[in-house]
Write a protein that holds these residues in place. Structure first.
Motif: not given
Length: 803
Positions: A548-552, A557-559, A598-604, A616-618
């Motif tokens: 789990l993670d969230y954007a700082a 915004y949580i994944i 941090a700004d939810s624009s990229v997920i790794v 960078d496009d979900e």
């Protein structure tokens, strides 16, 4: 606009609360321990298998539950909840949380014996233990168990066949005498309330049947052994012991043995059913009966074509009730066949009282119906209750008999497919996740009556109270006899206080819900209120949420990631949507990590079996992160949106400054300890760019302030399991650190308020919660609050500074 407001609030919170990023030392000294009051469970309610419920038959209200990996519990009537008895088990002796059997003393009800051991193979080191109590389980003497040859005796509380039983039995005519049926290592006897044990050498069988499935993938032969022991109380007098004793054995020759001289000699019980859907003339059945070792098939009907006596129950009518099954559970199918027989102690007669047969179907191995358990009403022994084990579809069946098993009445039936008539109701309003977040099409219903039901019991003092254990907890009713009057039986979840989830990950965002969890088997939960059970996270269901993670900057915004899937929530976890595409070939089991910047624009996304990828496009497009190996742990910087960090399967550290597109190796010589970093947990600090903490197992605990380029070892840590961060004391302070680790020779839960210079233990030896080595986090909004994920005891938390 809503998202911008949240981002500004989060940023302000980080500056206000987490500004203490100055450098620190690493002395690793110890401060005095806080008081131990205040450890609580985050309420999920159950969440795992309850294979045994054990009533005391001489004192009303004494009731215990055994779980397969969450410990033993005692029911507290005043609070209508269960009290955990084995939380003293820690990292080194986590096996005490696997409960193989329980015996409550029928003569002195304060006495209790628990057979504790999770695995019969080498997953658990050392011997299993008998836990012996004289105060209803408030305290125990722990007895190491050894075989006659001096090697450790192992028990399988979380092994195949764990619902069989009870393996422990106390003689009602001499309660100093206790028997235990082991997992393939013979019958054991104690003559001093369970404090010392010897093998009963005269017992003729250890059980030659072992589990084919477990043997195939683990290369270990797990034997089901001697599955239950039952005394005939009428065969003895108080103080002199019972003469007639019965044992059920998983063996292809004889399955029930009897002693008529208080255990001195034993012989096969005469007339015992040789049952199964077979002909003794079949060559494969004859071969199985001659085998010294019999590999019992678990995915199909076995070549032995036998039904085995999983449960043996004493009836005050002077009878032995035996539940037979072609499988051993907990996942074997009811369609493989089974039976119920009863043996009268006085007349020596056997009677077949099996459940009604299935309708003929060529896909079934037999029309015989397999049984999980049968129970007797002590107030009226002609009343019996029986339950199937793993009908799977459309539901389990509970049957009731008022004539000693001559006839059986089902609790539901089909009335013109697919319509069904239910003679019961289930109210899950207080445990909403039990519907699995889905609606079923008839003849299925949600919630189901259950699955993996290995035990069902009627309160010996109250004919209306019945309960049974499922793969997810306990159901109970207080109006059972209304069944006989044509009224509905009303069930409710009854596992209040039992928390049995295996927790894989935890986050506590800076806004929104205080806690979001990823757990094995049942996915995970969003907790706004820690004292209330939450609905299961769905859309879609992920059976095991590993990361789990969230954007700082936008904590709503949580994944969540697991089972080869990745989901996004834009509202703090209330609603979820899958990413546009999953990574092809990603491991569908537990494991791996995912991080959002941090700004939810990229997920790794870092599957455990692949090189990580970024999007960078979900998820519309996934791109392999250059420079990384497989099997990485990834985290995002909590300040700089362009930075990610990774610890690789090659045990090197990597960093990215371009939003995860490319990584460079920044440190491959961080480990100066010479010890293995088999355990690893990597976390970034809120509000402090480049600040990382790393728990590296026996290699110790480390801190970096430059994005992993250099690492400082925090002295004193012999085994650093997990590391988490919580709210700082004030705006000039650093985040509080929390860890469950071995520090200066002692495992415990520790906290530091000064960047790891000093450490304070915040639990004691009675509150250790087993192998809690997967997840820990502080609460960024509540100073002194820590959440700990366990492997079988759910989520526990503590407000350290709570009065």
């Amino acid at each position: 606009m809503k998202k911008i407001v949240k981002s500004l609030a989060a940023a302000a919170s980080a500056v206000l609360v987490f500004a203490g990023c100055a450098s620190t030392g690493s002395s690793g000294s110890t401060s005095p321990q806080y008081t131990q009051k205040g450890w609580k469970s985050v309420k999920i309610h159950g969440g795992g298998m309850v294979p045994g419920l054990i009533y005391n038959t001489s004192k009303q209200g004494v009731l215990y539950a055994r779980t397969d990996m969450g410990g033993a519990y005692r029911f507290d009537a005043a609070s209508q909840s269960w009290i955990p008895l084995t939380d003293f088990a820690g990292v080194e002796d986590y096996g005490r949380l696997g409960i193989a059997s329980i015996a409550t003393d029928p003569v002195e009800p304060n006495r209790l014996v628990i057979a504790s051991g999770t695995y019969t193979n080498d997953w658990e080191k050392g011997p299993s233990q008998m836990l012996v109590s004289e105060d209803y389980g408030n305290t125990f003497k722990r007895i190491d168990m050894y075989k006659s040859d001096g090697t450790p005796l192992k028990m399988g509380g979380n092994m195949p066949g764990r619902g069989a039983g009870e393996r422990l039995a106390i003689d009602p005519n001499n309660n100093k005498i206790v028997y235990f049926g082991s997992f393939g290592d013979g019958l054991y006897k104690s003559e001093d309330y369970g404090h010392t044990w010897k093998e009963v050498k005269s017992f003729p069988a250890k059980g030659n049947v072992y589990d084919e499935g477990f043997s195939t993938w683990s290369h270990f032969d797990h034997y089901f052994g001697i599955m239950w022991v039952v005394f005939d109380p009428e065969s003895g007098t108080p103080g002199n012991g019972s003469k007639n004793i019965y044992c059920g054995v998983a063996d292809t020759k004889n399955t029930i043995y009897e002693s008529n001289d208080a255990g001195v000699t034993w012989h096969p019980l005469e007339g015992q059913p040789k049952i199964g859907d077979f002909s003794y003339g079949k060559p494969e059945a004859q071969k199985a009966r001659g085998e010294a070792k019999h590999k019992h098939m678990t995915g199909d009907v076995c070549s032995c074509h036998m039904y085995y006596p999983l449960k043996g129950v004493y009836s005050p009518k002077g009878e032995l009730l035996v539940s037979y099954n072609a499988g051993f559970g907990p996942y074997s199918s009811a369609y493989w066949g089974g039976a119920i027989w009863k043996f009268n102690f006085k007349t020596r007669e056997w009677t077949d009282i099996s459940l009604p047969k299935h309708d003929p179907d060529p896909s079934y191995a037999t029309t015989d119906r397999a049984v999980g358990s049968v129970a007797v009403d002590y107030q009226n022994p002609d009343v019996l209750i029986a339950v199937t084990m793993n009908e799977w579809w459309p539901d389990e069946y509970i049957y009731r008999s008022t004539d000693g098993g001559a006839t059986w009445d089902p609790i539901w039936y089909l009335d013109g497919y697919p319509n069904r008539v239910d003679k019961y109701s289930i109210n899950i309003k207080d445990v909403p996740w039990l519907d699995w977040g889905t609606q079923k099409t008839l003849p299925e219903e949600n919630p189901k009556l259950g699955w993996c039901i290995a035990d069902i019991e009627i309160d010996p003092f109250d004919s209306d109270r019945m309960m049974y254990g499922t793969g997810a907890g306990i159901y109970s009713t207080g109006n059972l006899t209304d069944w006989d009057r044509g009224k509905r039986v009303n069930f409710i979840p009854y596992a209040e206080g039992i928390e049995e989830c295996a927790v894989l990950d935890l986050i506590s965002p800076t806004e929104g819900a205080h806690l979001i969890s990823g757990v094995g088997d049942i996915g995970g939960f969003v907790h706004y209120d820690l004292t209330k059970a939450s609905p299961m996270i769905v859309n879609p269901n992920i059976s095991g949420v590993s990361s789990l993670d969230y954007a700082a900057e936008d904590p709503y915004y949580i994944i969540r990631m697991g089972d080869g899937k990745l989901m996004i929530s834009y509202d703090g976890g209330d609603e979820w949507n899958p990413v546009k595409n999953y990574i092809q070939g990603a491991n569908e089991g537990w494991g791996g990590t995912a991080a959002v910047n941090a700004d939810s624009s990229v997920i790794v996304w870092a599957p455990s079996n692949l090189v990580p990828s970024w999007t960078d496009d979900e998820g519309e497009h996934w791109n392999v992160c250059s420079g990384l190996p497989e099997n990485c742990k990834v985290v995002s910087d909590r300040v700089n949106k362009n930075k990610f960090y990774a610890y690789g399967g090659d045990k090197k550290f990597y960093a990215s400054t371009d939003g995860g597109k490319s990584f460079v190796m920044v440190n491959d010589r961080w480990n100066k300890s010479g010890k293995d970093s088999w355990q690893s947990d990597l976390n970034a600090v809120i509000g402090c760019e480049g600040h990382l903490w790393f728990a590296a197992g026996e290699a110790g605990l480390y801190h970096s302030e430059d994005g992993g380029i250099t690492w400082t070892s925090i002295s004193g840590f012999d085994d650093a399991l997990v590391i988490g961060l919580g709210k700082a004391k004030d705006s000039s302070s650093y985040q509080v650190l929390y860890t469950n680790s071995k520090y200066k020779g002692k495992y415990g839960i520790y906290m530091s308020e000064d960047k790891g210079v000093t450490w304070t233990r915040i639990n004691d030896d009675n509150h250790q919660y087993g192998a809690a080595n997967t997840a820990i986090t502080g609460d960024p909004r509540v100073y002194g609050r820590v959440y700990l994920g366990t492997n079988g005891r759910g989520i526990v938390y503590r407000d350290v500074f709570e009065n």
